[in-house]
Scaffold this active site. Structure first.
Site, PDB file in Angstrom:
ATOM      1  CB  SER A  42     -49.796  22.000  25.905  1.00 50.14           C
ATOM      2  OG  SER A  42     -50.456  22.162  24.666  1.00 50.14           O
ATOM      3  CD  GLU A  43     -55.611  21.622  25.526  1.00 48.31           C
ATOM      4  OE1 GLU A  43     -56.618  22.094  25.001  1.00 48.31           O
ATOM      5  OE2 GLU A  43     -54.538  22.259  25.651  1.00 48.31           O
ATOM      6  CG  ASN A  44     -49.822  19.715  22.037  1.00 47.78           C
ATOM      7  OD1 ASN A  44     -49.903  20.360  23.075  1.00 47.78           O
ATOM      8  ND2 ASN A  44     -48.968  20.028  21.082  1.00 47.78           N
TER       9      ASN A  44
ATOM     10  CB  SER B  14     -51.862  15.207  27.704  1.00 49.97           C
ATOM     11  OG  SER B  14     -52.091  16.591  27.853  1.00 49.97           O
TER      12      SER B  14
END
Length: 223
Positions: free
Chosen positions: A45-47, A86
């Site tokens: 996940s990007e976060n 990330s």
């Protein structure tokens, strides 16, 4: 079975055991529900998460949310990190596949999926990085807009998310691949014929020599 479930079930067949995968918000998140039992993937996940799992209310953690802001969990051995790391994973080519929704895809493998004119949007988020850095970009979307117009076009009319990056498009009617710069029709959904696909697709495409019926994940359908 509705259109979105059919699309998610077909995309689930495209992922491989051991893949690192990023799923966009909306329809793509359904894909994990239909993975074959012998396929284990790691969700990124990007976060700042690697190893996301479904939300477990018995072990809830308010600090664990996916990039769409939805509560989730993290599997044993999973990791957390800052957004810089990330996106380094994404831009460095370490994500095997990303699955995104789409507003338009055209015959040149261009994608528009972030802005509708006249509507307020926060921006394209991490999609721009994902379509550039992921090894395979899969778009899952309904074949036509609510107006009935095709979403697979000769040329995108909306602002692009990425140029010439789409590898595969899965709709409730068909599966297309981009092969050597050409849009190729590979599969048709059950009970959907070639003429129907042609009538609902604006883009120019060629039909694969091995054109066949779409095979979908049977998980949860077994009697």
């Amino acid at each position: 079975m509705n259109a979105k479930e059919l699309i998610a079930r077909r995309i689930a067949m495209e992922l491989h055991d051991g893949d690192i995968v990023n799923l966009g918000i909306g329809l793509p998140t359904q894909v994990v529900n239909y993975l074959p039992d012998n396929v284990n993937i790691t969700l990124q996940s990007e976060n700042g998460f690697l190893g996301l799992t479904a939300f477990d209310p018995e072990n809830a953690n308010s600090n664990l949310v996916n990039a769409g802001g939805q509560p989730c969990g993290i599997k044993k051995g999973g990791s957390t990190f800052d957004s810089a790391f990330s996106f380094a994973l994404i831009r460095g080519g370490h994500v095997d596949a990303c699955v995104l929704g789409g507003l338009e895809v055209d015959q040149e493998a261009n994608l528009a999926n972030w802005m509708v004119p006249g509507k307020m949007v926060p921006g394209m988020g991490g999609a721009m990085d994902l379509v550039t850095g992921a090894k395979k970009v899969i778009i899952g979307m309904e074949h036509c807009a609510k107006s009935g117009s095709s979403k697979i076009l000769k040329k995108c009319t909306l602002p692009l998310t990425a140029s010439k990056k789409v590898a595969m498009v899965v709709t409730e009617l068909a599966v297309f691949n981009f092969i050597e710069g050409r849009l190729v029709l590979k599969e048709h959904a059950p009970h959907v014929d070639l003429e129907t696909i042609k009538a609902k697709t604006e883009a120019d495409f060629i039909v694969a020599d091995d054109f066949k019926e779409m095979q979908i994940s049977q998980k949860g359908l077994e009697l």
